[in-house]
Scaffold this active site. Structure first.
Site, PDB file in Angstrom:
ATOM      1  N   GLY A  87      30.280   1.688   3.239  1.00  0.00           N
ATOM      2  CA  GLY A  87      30.354   2.700   2.197  1.00  0.00           C
ATOM      3  C   GLY A  87      29.718   3.972   2.734  1.00  0.00           C
ATOM      4  O   GLY A  87      29.277   4.016   3.890  1.00  0.00           O
ATOM      5  N   GLY A  89      27.080   5.861   3.739  1.00  0.00           N
ATOM      6  CA  GLY A  89      25.673   5.582   3.969  1.00  0.00           C
ATOM      7  C   GLY A  89      24.830   6.811   4.214  1.00  0.00           C
ATOM      8  O   GLY A  89      23.598   6.737   4.198  1.00  0.00           O
ATOM      9  N   ASP A 122      18.545   5.855   7.521  1.00  0.00           N
ATOM     10  CA  ASP A 122      17.806   6.874   6.785  1.00  0.00           C
ATOM     11  C   ASP A 122      18.711   7.852   6.051  1.00  0.00           C
ATOM     12  O   ASP A 122      18.237   8.743   5.352  1.00  0.00           O
ATOM     13  CB  ASP A 122      16.859   7.637   7.719  1.00  0.00           C
ATOM     14  CG  ASP A 122      17.580   8.276   8.907  1.00  0.00           C
ATOM     15  OD1 ASP A 122      18.809   8.487   8.824  1.00  0.00           O
ATOM     16  OD2 ASP A 122      16.912   8.560   9.916  1.00  0.00           O
ATOM     17  N   ARG A 173      31.917  18.669   5.151  1.00  0.00           N
ATOM     18  CA  ARG A 173      33.255  18.306   5.635  1.00  0.00           C
ATOM     19  C   ARG A 173      34.237  18.404   4.477  1.00  0.00           C
ATOM     20  O   ARG A 173      33.950  17.939   3.372  1.00  0.00           O
ATOM     21  CB  ARG A 173      33.240  16.883   6.180  1.00  0.00           C
ATOM     22  CG  ARG A 173      34.590  16.418   6.710  1.00  0.00           C
ATOM     23  CD  ARG A 173      34.479  15.045   7.330  1.00  0.00           C
ATOM     24  NE  ARG A 173      34.155  14.018   6.361  1.00  0.00           N
ATOM     25  CZ  ARG A 173      33.799  12.771   6.677  1.00  0.00           C
ATOM     26  NH1 ARG A 173      33.712  12.417   7.946  1.00  0.00           N
ATOM     27  NH2 ARG A 173      33.531  11.884   5.743  1.00  0.00           N
ATOM     28  N   ARG A 180      40.111   6.186   2.605  1.00  0.00           N
ATOM     29  CA  ARG A 180      40.427   5.579   3.902  1.00  0.00           C
ATOM     30  C   ARG A 180      41.138   4.250   3.692  1.00  0.00           C
ATOM     31  O   ARG A 180      41.178   3.718   2.581  1.00  0.00           O
ATOM     32  CB  ARG A 180      39.139   5.296   4.696  1.00  0.00           C
ATOM     33  CG  ARG A 180      38.115   6.419   4.709  1.00  0.00           C
ATOM     34  CD  ARG A 180      36.769   5.925   4.167  1.00  0.00           C
ATOM     35  NE  ARG A 180      35.776   7.000   4.096  1.00  0.00           N
ATOM     36  CZ  ARG A 180      34.940   7.285   5.082  1.00  0.00           C
ATOM     37  NH1 ARG A 180      34.964   6.588   6.173  1.00  0.00           N
ATOM     38  NH2 ARG A 180      34.086   8.268   4.957  1.00  0.00           N
ATOM     39  N   ASP A 251      37.801   1.693   8.575  1.00  0.00           N
ATOM     40  CA  ASP A 251      37.113   2.563   7.611  1.00  0.00           C
ATOM     41  C   ASP A 251      37.069   4.008   8.093  1.00  0.00           C
ATOM     42  O   ASP A 251      36.621   4.889   7.350  1.00  0.00           O
ATOM     43  CB  ASP A 251      35.693   2.055   7.335  1.00  0.00           C
ATOM     44  CG  ASP A 251      34.839   1.982   8.587  1.00  0.00           C
ATOM     45  OD1 ASP A 251      35.173   1.158   9.459  1.00  0.00           O
ATOM     46  OD2 ASP A 251      33.856   2.726   8.702  1.00  0.00           O
ATOM     47  N   ASP A 261      36.178  11.188  10.907  1.00  0.00           N
ATOM     48  CA  ASP A 261      34.893  10.656  11.373  1.00  0.00           C
ATOM     49  C   ASP A 261      34.740  10.758  12.884  1.00  0.00           C
ATOM     50  O   ASP A 261      35.076   9.845  13.629  1.00  0.00           O
ATOM     51  CB  ASP A 261      34.695   9.204  10.910  1.00  0.00           C
ATOM     52  CG  ASP A 261      33.894   9.134   9.618  1.00  0.00           C
ATOM     53  OD1 ASP A 261      33.574  10.197   9.068  1.00  0.00           O
ATOM     54  OD2 ASP A 261      33.604   8.025   9.167  1.00  0.00           O
TER      55      ASP A 261
END
Length: 484
Positions: A87, A89, A122, A173, A180, A251, A261
């Protein structure tokens, strides 16, 4: 904000709540805007007199009216293994805007902090990877290859631990859709047939409205055919410019057929058909020459996710469109690169002979085709100079000249056509590293210069000739990790 001509929506929230979690960004400290894409902003329908007014949005410290940040939930196959825990993150979908031309844009803030899908991470992005994605998405756009875009970028003072301590950054972005293949896998394997149908109807309504008048099953099959064809053409375009996407997980595959990505990536330097740009990819699953097959594999994952609502045999027939679309686009691209207008039966053999020549002699891929584009006006010397064994180059050139004799286009027109498809400038990894090193010292002028060139990579740009140079030996064939 000034001069806005957009409409604001957030249609992703129309989907069932299992597809997302509402999360507020975690603000960065000392954030400042370091790059703003004014040309793209104009296309999207807004302008700004002071780009710093976006700094607080990029820092995650301010939300504009209408922004409702969510972390999207999806799953996917990573290096061939299904992972149910994926997902957003470290990124948040903020809203959607519709420009004066009717085009829809998702705004996705990367590096916005932890979400329920961070998996012990993080939630931050670092300056290094943010610069690389900004540069490469804009480089791909300049090459005319479907891609997400970079609207703006912020740098901050927050430290981030990776292999070493780095500084945080964020990227805004934008793309018409962030959905996806992995969204469909999540719906199929965890929510059931109803969720798959809801997601598919949502995607078709917003992004494939030309299919809406068809009967339901035909509409769904045509959609899969279209996605498979777009994916195939995208990868054929990657192959033509020597681009390697190091993380072709499902993904990371866009339902719009866009490059999506940017983690480890590379444009080929010395041609190596089996080049692996991601040092995490020990088995070479995503090597340059395997990209077409992996694209098809990902389309199979997507088709499998549609099984709850579609016939298996029909899905298989739809997937056949991938190979046809890839082969047609690849040959068209390579004929264009070689300056061939009239298709001949032996053209595929010429293309394969060319790839074999470049591979066996480790010839710079971009440099070769750019020099070939100037064959009429500058002669064969720049091409021969790329080879240690010049007799080998002469033998290939003789066969190439014989093929050109079957063309009716003038040499002058052919040269101009080839110069428009064979770039002089690409985003070589050693250049990206130079930009990153300068940015660490808060010097972003080299990045601005490179972005200017990458926006028009087929132009000569004599004042930036150094940016077209092949890398030194130490900068060739770099492989990067997934750390960001």
């Amino acid at each position: 904000m000034s001069g806005n001509e957009w409409q604001v929506e957030h249609r992703y929230l129309d989907l069932p709540e299992r597809f997302y979690t509402r999360v507020h960004p975690t603000p960065l400290r000392g954030a400042r805007l370091v790059c703003f894409n004014h040309t793209l902003a104009d296309q999207m329908g807004f302008s700004t007199r002071d780009q710093d007014e976006w700094a607080q949005v990029g820092a995650g410290a301010e939300l504009l009216e209408g922004m409702e940040p969510v972390a999207m939930k999806y799953t996917g196959h990573q290096f061939g293994a299904y992972n149910p825990d994926l997902g957003d993150g470290r990124g948040l979908l903020l809203w959607e805007t519709i420009g004066p031309d009717g085009r829809r844009w998702d705004w996705h803030l990367k590096g916005a902090g932890q979400t329920p899908y961070s998996r012990f991470g993080d939630g931050r992005a670092v300056l290094r990877s943010t610069i690389r994605e900004y540069l490469c998405s804009e480089a791909m756009a300049g090459l005319g290859i479907a891609t997400t875009r970079a609207l703006f970028m912020t740098a901050a003072s927050d430290p981030v631990q990776r292999e070493t301590v780095e500084t945080a950054a964020t990227l805004m972005r934008v793309t018409p859709s962030h959905i996806r293949f992995g969204h469909f896998e999540f719906a199929s394997y965890h929510l059931g047939a109803g969720a798959v149908k809801t997601l598919l109807d949502h995607v078709i309504s917003l992004h494939f409205p030309e299919l809406e008048e068809l009967p339901e099953q035909e509409r769904y099959l045509r959609w899969l055919e279209t996605v498979a064809q777009r994916t195939a053409r995208l990868i054929a375009d990657w192959q033509a410019v020597g681009f390697c996407h190091g993380v072709m997980n499902s993904d990371n595959m866009s339902i719009l057929g866009e490059t999506f990505d940017y983690g480890p990536f590379a444009f080929l330097d010395d041609f190596n058909a089996g080049y692996i740009c991601n040092r995490t990819d020990q088995g070479g699953r995503y090597a340059y020459n395997r990209q077409p097959q992996i694209g098809f594999t990902n389309c199979q994952y997507l088709a499998n996710a549609l099984l709850p609502i579609m016939d298996e045999d029909a899905l298989r027939r739809s997937l056949r469109h991938y190979e046809t679309a890839y082969n047609e686009r690849f040959m068209r691209n390579m004929r264009d690169k070689l300056g061939l207008l009239m298709a001949q039966e032996d053209d595929l053999q010429l293309v394969m002979d060319t790839f074999n020549l470049l591979h066996q002699h480790s010839v710079d891929y971009t440099g070769f085709f750019r020099a070939l584009s100037h064959l009429h006006s500058r002669g064969p010397s720049p091409i021969r100079d790329l080879f240690v064994e010049r007799e080998t180059a002469d033998s290939w050139l003789e066969a190439y000249q014989q093929r050109l004799e079957r063309e009716e286009q003038s040499a002058e027109d052919r040269e101009q056509a080839m110069l428009s498809v064979n770039p002089k400038f690409i985003l070589r990894n050693y250049l990206a590293q130079q930009i990153i090193d300068a940015a660490k010292n808060e010097d972003y002028q080299p990045m601005q210069d490179l972005l200017k060139v990458l926006a028009k990579p087929f132009d000569e740009w004599t004042e930036f000739e150094h940016l077209a140079a092949p890398p030194p030996d130490s900068g060739k064939g770099l492989a990067l990790s997934c750390s960001s």
